[in-house]
Design an enzyme around this catalytic site. Structure first.
Site, PDB file in Angstrom:
ATOM      1  N   GLN A 180       0.806  -1.227   0.000  1.00 26.16           N
ATOM      2  CA  GLN A 180       0.000   0.000   0.000  1.00 26.16           C
ATOM      3  C   GLN A 180       0.839   1.278   0.000  1.00 26.16           C
ATOM      4  OE1 GLN A 180      -0.306  -2.565   2.168  1.00 26.16           O
ATOM      5  NE2 GLN A 180      -2.239  -3.497   1.548  1.00 26.16           N
ATOM      6  N   ASP A 181       2.142   1.164  -0.236  1.00 31.50           N
ATOM      7  CA  ASP A 181       3.034   2.327  -0.245  1.00 31.50           C
ATOM      8  C   ASP A 181       2.770   3.182  -1.484  1.00 31.50           C
ATOM      9  OD1 ASP A 181       5.090   4.168  -0.133  1.00 31.50           O
ATOM     10  OD2 ASP A 181       6.690   2.681   0.056  1.00 31.50           O
TER      11      ASP A 181
END
Length: 333
Positions: A280-281
């Site tokens: 989810q970066d």
């Protein structure tokens, strides 16, 4: 997990530091801290040093970000490793535009200069020319990968946390947007601005903060777990904190990595490399950064995990503690 509540900085002064462009900075201050106990080889040299490199807005104390894996019987066992964390070149309290009072006359630097600053400090302070390992978070990952490329025989292992091998795409655009906001402010005056900063520059800093804020956490966290009111409040708090930053420090730091690209140099790395990424970066999505990087480094292992904290999810390394332990076991004495 270690208690960082009473961690205090130490300071060392390099007699002089030479930049790649040939400029020399006299009396270059280094802010740092150490954890663990040094071990020595038969020649009396420290043999278990591990250097931590912080992200763009961090400092020596940012090593607490990896606190979940640091301490007695943890993967980064302080009985096995001598951890050294310092505030990077260009960061407040180490040699920087603000700390030296040189402002916009401070020498221009890039990521390789930041690495050489660390190397000079290790040699002058501890007589260390070979480190056991390097750990770099976000922009700190730029440093450790550059170090391993430029000086491959000086390090045994590298851990890259939520980072990349180049600045491109939206990361490049974000740095340019931040710079454009500040540099277009008449009160910035090409870096020769007056203190205290004007209302106009205060507004510019807050706009820069707003641009950064939306990338820190995951899209899911912003959308599903925070109300609009909570987001607005968090943005305001983040902006107020940004007012503590020196503007030239910020501009110099952004410019230092605009041309960062190790695509053609990663094959020079001889150290074992652990690449840690977060699905989810938003800054460094694994499919654009960690996965291509792992294919370019011959001795690499890739670990990707989930965290709604997004880019700042490197504070949740307990989720992959076993993977980190397996990687580090061979380097413990």
């Amino acid at each position: 997990m270690l208690n960082f509540d009473n961690v205090e900085a130490e300071y060392f002064t390099l007699k002089d530091f030479k930049f790649k462009n040939g400029e020399i900075l006299d009396e270059a201050v280094v802010e740092y801290m150490t954890l663990g106990t040094a071990k020595y080889d038969d020649n009396g040299l420290i043999s278990n040093a591990v250097v931590y490199c912080h992200g763009s807005s961090g400092s020596f104390s940012s090593v607490k970000r990896i606190g979940e894996i640091l301490g007695d019987k943890k993967p980064l066992d302080t009985n096995e490793f001598f951890i050294i964390s310092l505030s990077a070149l260009g960061s407040p309290n180490s040699a920087s535009p603000s700390t030296t009072s040189l402002g916009c006359k401070f020498p221009k630097y890039d990521v390789e200069d930041m690495v050489n600053f660390q190397i000079a400090f290790l040699k002058e302070k501890f007589n260390i020319s070979h480190v056991k390992g390097l750990i770099g978070n976000s922009m700190g990952g730029f440093e450790v990968l550059t170090w391993a490329c430029k000086y491959p025989d000086s390090v045994d292992f590298v851990i890259s946390l939520v980072s990349s091998f180049k600045v491109a795409g939206h990361n490049y655009a974000l740095s340019k947007i931040m710079n454009n906001i500040i540099e277009s402010d008449p009160d910035y005056n090409n870096g020769d601005y007056k203190l205290p900063i004007s209302n106009s520059l205060t507004r510019s800093l807050k706009l820069v903060s707003d641009a950064m804020y939306c990338y820190g956490l995951s899209r899911e966290e912003y959308r599903n777990n925070m109300s609009n009111e909570e987001i607005a409040e968090a943005m305001s708090e983040f902006a107020n904190e940004s007012l503590e930053d020196d503007i030239n420090d910020l501009i110099y730091r952004n410019n230092s990595s605009l041309n960062y690209d190790l695509t053609n140099e990663l094959s020079d790395i001889s150290a074992d490399v652990l690449i840690i990424a977060i699905n989810q970066d938003q800054y460094f999505p694994p499919n654009l950064d960690a996965i291509p990087m792992s294919k370019l480094i011959k001795n690499s292992k890739l670990v990707i995990f989930d965290s709604l904290m997004g880019h700042v999810g490197s504070s949740e390394l307990n989720k992959i503690e076993e993977d980190i332990n397996l990687f580090l076991d061979k380097f413990k004495q």
